[in-house]
Design a protein around this motif. Structure first.
Motif, PDB file in Angstrom:
ATOM      1  N   LEU A   1       0.792  -1.225   0.000  1.00 52.56           N
ATOM      2  CA  LEU A   1       0.000   0.000   0.000  1.00 52.56           C
ATOM      3  C   LEU A   1       0.824   1.274   0.000  1.00 52.56           C
ATOM      4  CD1 LEU A   1      -2.805  -0.941   2.521  1.00 52.56           C
ATOM      5  CD2 LEU A   1      -2.962  -0.769   0.050  1.00 52.56           C
ATOM      6  N   GLY A   2       2.056   1.228   0.491  1.00 53.28           N
ATOM      7  CA  GLY A   2       2.784   2.474   0.620  1.00 53.28           C
ATOM      8  C   GLY A   2       2.039   3.432   1.536  1.00 53.28           C
ATOM      9  N   SER A   3       2.155   4.709   1.251  1.00 54.32           N
ATOM     10  CA  SER A   3       1.571   5.724   2.134  1.00 54.32           C
ATOM     11  C   SER A   3       0.058   5.787   2.084  1.00 54.32           C
ATOM     12  CB  SER A   3       2.148   7.100   1.785  1.00 54.32           C
ATOM     13  OG  SER A   3       3.522   7.152   2.119  1.00 54.32           O
TER      14      SER A   3
ATOM     15  N   GLY B   1      -2.944  -2.249  18.199  1.00 50.68           N
ATOM     16  CA  GLY B   1      -3.995  -1.258  17.983  1.00 50.68           C
ATOM     17  C   GLY B   1      -4.134  -0.882  16.524  1.00 50.68           C
ATOM     18  N   ALA B   2      -3.006  -0.770  15.826  1.00 49.00           N
ATOM     19  CA  ALA B   2      -3.050  -0.418  14.406  1.00 49.00           C
ATOM     20  C   ALA B   2      -3.686  -1.541  13.587  1.00 49.00           C
ATOM     21  CB  ALA B   2      -1.643  -0.124  13.898  1.00 49.00           C
ATOM     22  N   ILE B   3      -3.311  -2.785  13.899  1.00 50.73           N
ATOM     23  CA  ILE B   3      -3.877  -3.913  13.159  1.00 50.73           C
ATOM     24  C   ILE B   3      -5.379  -4.017  13.414  1.00 50.73           C
ATOM     25  CG2 ILE B   3      -3.917  -6.438  13.048  1.00 50.73           C
ATOM     26  CD1 ILE B   3      -0.884  -6.404  13.345  1.00 50.73           C
TER      27      ILE B   3
ATOM     28  N   ASN C   1      -4.119 -11.319   7.974  1.00 50.37           N
ATOM     29  CA  ASN C   1      -2.954 -12.028   7.446  1.00 50.37           C
ATOM     30  C   ASN C   1      -2.135 -11.181   6.480  1.00 50.37           C
ATOM     31  OD1 ASN C   1      -3.617 -14.297   8.922  1.00 50.37           O
ATOM     32  ND2 ASN C   1      -4.728 -15.273   7.219  1.00 50.37           N
ATOM     33  N   ASP C   2      -2.713 -10.075   6.003  1.00 48.43           N
ATOM     34  CA  ASP C   2      -1.996  -9.204   5.067  1.00 48.43           C
ATOM     35  C   ASP C   2      -1.314  -8.039   5.768  1.00 48.43           C
ATOM     36  OD1 ASP C   2      -2.880 -10.743   2.921  1.00 48.43           O
ATOM     37  OD2 ASP C   2      -4.717  -9.567   2.678  1.00 48.43           O
ATOM     38  N   LEU C   3      -1.361  -8.021   7.112  1.00 46.74           N
ATOM     39  CA  LEU C   3      -0.831  -6.902   7.886  1.00 46.74           C
ATOM     40  C   LEU C   3       0.379  -7.364   8.686  1.00 46.74           C
ATOM     41  CD1 LEU C   3      -4.276  -5.630   9.246  1.00 46.74           C
ATOM     42  CD2 LEU C   3      -3.070  -4.869   7.178  1.00 46.74           C
TER      43      LEU C   3
ATOM     44  N   LEU D   1       4.561   2.351   7.088  1.00 46.43           N
ATOM     45  CA  LEU D   1       5.052   2.830   5.796  1.00 46.43           C
ATOM     46  C   LEU D   1       4.413   2.088   4.627  1.00 46.43           C
ATOM     47  CD1 LEU D   1       8.823   3.187   6.709  1.00 46.43           C
ATOM     48  CD2 LEU D   1       6.975   4.853   6.953  1.00 46.43           C
ATOM     49  N   GLY D   2       3.465   1.198   4.914  1.00 46.28           N
ATOM     50  CA  GLY D   2       2.704   0.587   3.826  1.00 46.28           C
ATOM     51  C   GLY D   2       3.212  -0.744   3.356  1.00 46.28           C
ATOM     52  N   SER D   3       3.831  -1.548   4.229  1.00 40.26           N
ATOM     53  CA  SER D   3       4.277  -2.869   3.802  1.00 40.26           C
ATOM     54  C   SER D   3       3.125  -3.872   3.743  1.00 40.26           C
ATOM     55  CB  SER D   3       5.366  -3.393   4.755  1.00 40.26           C
ATOM     56  OG  SER D   3       4.875  -3.454   6.084  1.00 40.26           O
ATOM     57  N   ALA D   4       1.962  -3.487   4.256  1.00 38.13           N
ATOM     58  CA  ALA D   4       0.771  -4.339   4.144  1.00 38.13           C
ATOM     59  C   ALA D   4       0.345  -4.436   2.687  1.00 38.13           C
ATOM     60  CB  ALA D   4      -0.368  -3.763   4.986  1.00 38.13           C
TER      61      ALA D   4
END
Length: 854
Positions: free
Chosen positions: A487-489, A564-566, A577-579, A587-590
Motif C-alpha cells: 500500500l505504501g503511504s 492497535g493499528a492492526i 494475514n496481510d498486515l 510505511l505501507g508494507s501491508a
C-alpha cells in the motif's frame, strides 16, 4: 342395391378397422410420448446478458443467441410471412391439417418421394421441443399425436409464440428476436417487409441458405416467401413488385455491446455462475443489471489508458511491432555498415525490397487493433515526418509533433538521447502502432505496465466504474479485485485515524527526526527515511499526513501500538494475514487490493461508516421480472441519529424522516468527528497550507490534483512503495471515492525514473516514479471528468467538532491573527488549553514533492 350395401359395409368396416388401428397405434405410442404440459412452463434457453445501471449492454454469455419476444410484440407482417410459408391454415385446423396430409400422400404415391412433410406449425413445435428431425413414419405419428394434445393445452397464439422463439434460424440465432439482431442489428419491430420475408424463409435450411452464407440462395428463398404471401393475400401486388427486387442487406451482427467493460462483465458472470450454476446461468435468460454507470466507466477507462500512454512515452520508445522489410541502402552507402535485421522482427526474404501494397494491407488486416491503437506501416520517412499506410488503405502523415517523444527506451531507469529527425525513430517497413488524437496522429506502443482504477459510491458501496487492466483480451487478471499489492503511504490515514481516537489531534506535534533502531534478530539497524530526506523536528499531524512524512508515521504507529493499528485496519476490512506485525506497517508494507483500499477511503468520505462494495444491482428473468434486488448497507448519519433518539418509533415517525430500515444501516466503525478530521486533512494533501508570501506555505504530495480539478471539496492520499514497485492514489469527491494503482504485474520490476525530455511539455514528469506522478494523473483526470456539473459540497464539521486558532509552530493556542496561526479543527474537549509563549515561524518541509517512497 346389393353392391351398394357391400361397398357401404366395406367402407364402414375399413373405417372401424382404421379407427381401431389408430387407437391401437396410439396405445402403442402413448407410453413413449412426452408430457406436453411442460410447454406451459417451458424455459427457453436464452443467453445471460449483462447491463450497466443505465441499461447499456456490457456482454452476453451463452452458446445460443435468443431474444424472447411476446406474441403481441411481433409485427403482423412477420407473422403473416411465417404463416404463408409454413402453415397458411394454422388458425383453421386443430393441429393437423387434413388437406396438407392428403397433398403429401398424393405426392408420395405419385413420385415415391417424401417431398412434402405436411407438418403444421403445431407439429413443428412438437418436433422442436420433444422429437428428433429424422424422417421416419413413427416420428410423424408421434408428431401428430403430440400436436393434437398441444392444441388442447395451448391457444393458437401461445403455440405460435413458442414457434417464433424456438425455431433455429442460422448463425446461432434461435427465434425471430435473435435473427433480427444477428442479421440486421435491429429489434423485430424495426424490420422491413423484405427483411421479415428473409427471416421467414430460414426454417427450411437455416445453416445452408441464410443470407450470410449463401446470399443468392437466400434471395431466391425470400422471393418464394413473398410469392406465398401474395397468393394468400397477405400483401398486395404492388408490395410484392417493390419488395422482390430489393437487395440483400443482411450481415453478421454480434451481440450489440454498447459499453466495453469486460472486467465488470466477468465479475458479474462469476457471481451468476456461483449463484445459479453454469448451465442455468448461461441458458436461463437472466438480465443482470450492474451498478456501473456508463459515463463514469468510459471516463475511468480513458483516464487509465491515457495515463499508461503517458508513462510509456516518458520512458522511451521500444521500437516497432515488426520490421516487414529493411529499407534500401543509399547508393553511396557501404553495404558492410548496413545493420542486420533484429532477431524478433519479421523480415522479407529479399532484404531491401519493399512489399507489394496488397501484401502490406493483408498484414495490416491480420494485425488487430488493441484498444484505441491502430496498426500502420511506415512507407517512407522525411526529415520531420513519416508517410504511413493504414489498414483501411488510406495514406497518412505522422508529423514530427506526433513522434518526437520517441527517444530510445534503454531500461526502466534510462532513456536515450532526444531524436533529431524521423529516421532516428522510424524506418521504412516498420509495422507500428498509432493513436488518433484530436489534434494529430500519434506514434504509440502497447503499454507493458499495468494499472487498475475503481470508483465507488461511498454512501452504499455501489461500484460506479471499474477497470481491471489495460486490455482484457490480453489479460483477464482483474487487478481491482485480485492484485494484492503493497500500500505504501495509502495506509497512513488509517494509522492516523487510530491515533486521533487515542488522544492525538491535528495540532499534535510529532518529532520529524531520523529513526535509528537496532534490530537484534537481523543484526542491522532499521533507518526509515523521509522522501525527500529532510527532517524538521516537531511537526503538526496535519502537515505530517499532508506531506506524508515517513518518520512521523512510524512514531504515530508507536503511539497507537502494533496491535492497535492492526485492529484499526481490520475494522476497515483489511485482512489480518496481510498486515505485518512490525513498524514497517506504518510505511505501507501491508498488501491489499484496490477494491479494499477504495472501501477503506469510503469510510472517511461518508462520515465513518463501513460499506461493502457491490457490482450487481438486480437480476431479472427474460421477461423483466425481478428475481434479485441488492439491499446494500447504507451510510446515513441522519438515520443513525433518528434511531438513537427514538428507537421504538423508528418504523413509524422516524421512517417518515429517513426511509432506510434499521437493518440496512451500515455499521459505524469510526466516529463522525474523527472521520471528518481525516477527511479534512486529506484535502490538505491536495491543497497544502500556510502562506507562501510569508514563507510558511507548503504543498501536499498531491498538489497536481489541485492544479487540474480546482475544487476544495476533494481529498486524497498518494502512496509509493520502496523502489517504486507500486504506486497509488486514493481519494474522494462529492458522492464518489476512487483508487488508482499503477505497477508491473512482475512484482520484481520497478517503475523506474525518467530524465528530462527536450520535446516534452513544460510540466512533464521526471525523476523517480511515485504515487503522485504515476497513479495520481489517472485519478486526477477521472475525478475532473466525473465531478463536472456536480455542485461543490462544503466540508461541514459534524456536531462535536470545534475550532480553535493555533500557533503553527507549536500547535498551542495563538492570540495572533496572522500567517503564524490558523484555525484548526478538534474533537470537542481535545483542543489545546495553553497559549504559545514564543511565536515562531513554521519552516517548510519542502515546496514540491519530488519523490515519495512508501
Amino acid at each position: 342395391m346389393s353392391w351398394f350395401k357391400r361397398i357401404f359395409l366395406f367402407l364402414v368396416l375399413c373405417g372401424v378397422l382404421g379407427l381401431g388401428a389408430l387407437a391401437a397405434l396410439y396405445l402403442w405410442v402413448a407410453p413413449t410420448l412426452p408430457d406436453v404440459d411442460s410447454l406451459k412452463t417451458v424455459q427457453l434457453q436464452t443467453p445471460m446478458r449483462i447491463y450497466s445501471k443505465d441499461g447499456a449492454l456490457l456482454s452476453q454469455f451463452g452458446e445460443k443467441r435468443r431474444i424472447p419476444v411476446r406474441y403481441g410484440d411481433v409485427p403482423q407482417p412477420l407473422i403473416d410471412a411465417f404463416l404463408a410459408t409454413e402453415d397458411a391454415r394454422f388458425f383453421e385446423h386443430k393441429g393437423v391439417d387434413p388437406i396438407g396430409v392428403i397433398r403429401a400422400a398424393v405426392v408420395l404415391v405419385t413420385t415415391g418421394r417424401k417431398a412434402q412433410g405436411a407438418s403444421t406449425i403445431t407439429m413443428q413445435v412438437a418436433r422442436n421441443f420433444f422429437l428428433s428431425r429424422e424422417k421416419t413414419y413413427i416420428r410423424k405419428v408421434k408428431e401428430i399425436f403430440l400436436a393434437l394434445k398441444i392444441e388442447q393445452l395451448l391457444s393458437k397464439e401461445e403455440i405460435l409464440e413458442l414457434y417464433l422463439n424456438r425455431s433455429f434460424l442460422g448463425n446461432r440465432a434461435y427465434g425471430v428476436g435473435a435473427a433480427a439482431q444477428v442479421y440486421y442489428g435491429k429489434d423485430v419491430a424495426q424490420l422491413t417487409l423484405a427483411q421479415m420475408a428473409m427471416i421467414a424463409g430460414l426454417p427450411q435450411a437455416p445453416s445452408a441458405a441464410n443470407p450470410i452464407r449463401n446470399p443468392q440462395r437466400a434471395f431466391t428463398r425470400r422471393n418464394v416467401v413473398l410469392g406465398r404471401m401474395l397468393d394468400v393475400g397477405f400483401i398486395s401486388q404492388q408490395q410484392f413488385d417493390d419488395t422482390r427486387v430489393q437487395p440483400i442487406t443482411a450481415r453478421y451482427h454480434g451481440a450489440e455491446i454498447e459499453l466495453d467493460a469486460p472486467y465488470v462483465a466477468e465479475m458479474a458472470r462469476d457471481i451468476m455462475v456461483a449463484r445459479y450454476g453454469e448451465d442455468a446461468a448461461y441458458t436461463g435468460g437472466y438480465q443482470v443489471y450492474t451498478s456501473i454507470e456508463t459515463t463514469a466507466q468510459r471516463q475511468a477507462q480513458q483516464a487509465l489508458r491515457d495515463n499508461l500512454y503517458s508513462y510509456d512515452r516518458r520512458h522511451g520508445y521500444r521500437g516497432p511491432i515488426a520490421s516487414l522489410w529493411q529499407p534500401q541502402p543509399a547508393a553511396d552507402a557501404d553495404p558492410a555498415n548496413i545493420d542486420s535485421p533484429t532477431a524478433d522482427a519479421t523480415v522479407d526474404a529479399a532484404a531491401g525490397t519493399p512489399w507489394e501494397r496488397d501484401r502490406i494491407l493483408q498484414t495490416l488486416a491480420d494485425t488487430k487493433p488493441v484498444q484505441d491503437l491502430l496498426p500502420a506501416v511506415v512507407m517512407d520517412t522525411d526529415a520531420k515526418q513519416a508517410m504511413l499506410l493504414m489498414a483501411d488503405g488510406s495514406d497518412a502523415v505522422l508529423s514530427w509533433e506526433g513522434m518526437n517523444w520517441g527517444r530510445e527506451f534503454i531500461t526502466d531507469t534510462r532513456q536515450g538521447a532526444a531524436p533529431k529527425q524521423a529516421s532516428d525513430i522510424l524506418s521504412e517497413g516498420d509495422l507500428i502502432w498509432v493513436r488518433q488524437q484530436p489534434e494529430r496522429l500519434m506514434l504509440a506502443q502497447e503499454p507493458q505496465v499495468s494499472s487498475a482504477l475503481v470508483a465507488l459510491n461511498p454512501g452504499d458501496g455501489a461500484v460506479r466504474a471499474l477497470v481491471g487492466g489495460y486490455n482484457f483480451q490480453h489479460s483477464q487478471y482483474n487487478r481491482v479485485t485480485q492484485a494484492k499489492r503493497q500500500l505504501g503511504s495509502n495506509i497512513k490515514p488509517f494509522i492516523y485515524s487510530a491515533a486521533l481516537e487515542q488522544g492525538y489531534t491535528l495540532a499534535t506535534l510529532v518529532n520529524n527526526a531520523p529513526i535509528n533502531q537496532w534490530d537484534r534478530s537481523q543484526g542491522t539497524a532499521w533507518r526509515p527515511k523521509n522522501s525527500p530526506d529532510v527532517y524538521t523536528g516537531p511537526t503538526r499531524v496535519r502537515r505530517g499526513l499532508g506531506q506524508s512524512v515517513n518518520v512521523m508515521a512510524v512514531r504515530t504507529l508507536r503511539h497507537v501500538g502494533i496491535n492497535g493499528a492492526i485492529a484499526q485496519l481490520q475494522k476497515f476490512g483489511f485482512e489480518r494475514n496481510d498486515l505485518p506485525r512490525n513498524e514497517s506497517l506504518a510505511l505501507g508494507s501491508a498488501v491489499a487490493t484496490p477494491m479494499d483500499v477504495a472501501r477503506g477511503f469510503a469510510t472517511f468520505a461518508n462520515g465513518g461508516f463501513k460499506v461493502e462494495p457491490y457490482v450487481i444491482e438486480r437480476i431479472e428473468n427474460s421477461f423483466g421480472q425481478v428475481l434479485y434486488q441488492a439491499q446494500p448497507r447504507i451510510a446515513c448519519a441522519e438515520c443513525e441519529q433518528a434511531l438513537k433518539a427514538q428507537p421504538q418509533q423508528f418504523s413509524t415517525d422516524i421512517q417518515a424522516q429517513c426511509p432506510i430500515p434499521a437493518s440496512q444501516l451500515a455499521p459505524r466503525i469510526l466516529s463522525p468527528q474523527v472521520a471528518f478530521l481525516i477527511k479534512d486533512t486529506l484535502s490538505s494533501v491536495i491543497w497544502g497550507g500556510g502562506d507562501w508570501s510569508k514563507g510558511t506555505g507548503w504543498n501536499g504530495t498531491a498538489w497536481r490534483a489541485a492544479q487540474l480539478i480546482k475544487r476544495r471539496d476533494i481529498g486524497g492520499k498518494t502512496g509509493t512503495t520502496n523502489e517504486s514497485r507500486d504506486t497509488w492514489f486514493s481519494g474522494f469527491g462529492p458522492g464518489i471515492v476512487a483508487t488508482s494503482w499503477v505497477g508491473f504485474d512482475d512484482h520484481g520490476r520497478q517503475l523506474g525514473r525518467t530524465s528530462w525530455d527536450n520535446y516534452g511539455p513544460r510540466n512533464q514528469i521526471t525523476g523517480a516514479e511515485s504515487g503522485a506522478k504515476t497513479a495520481g494523473p489517472a485519478w486526477n483526470q477521472f475525478m475532473n471528468q466525473a465531478l463536472k456539473g456536480v455542485p461543490t459540497v462544503p466540508m461541514t464539521p459534524p456536531e462535536g467538532v470545534v475550532t480553535a486558532r493555533i500557533d503553527l509552530a507549536s500547535g498551542k493556542l495563538s492570540r495572533r491573527n496572522d500567517y503564524t496561526s490558523r484555525f484548526e479543527y478538534f474533537v470537542a474537549g481535545t483542543e489545546p488549553t495553553e497559549y504559545a509563549d514564543n511565536q515562531q515561524q513554521e519552516q517548510p518541509v519542502f515546496e514540491q514533492e519530488t519523490e515519495e517512497l512508501f
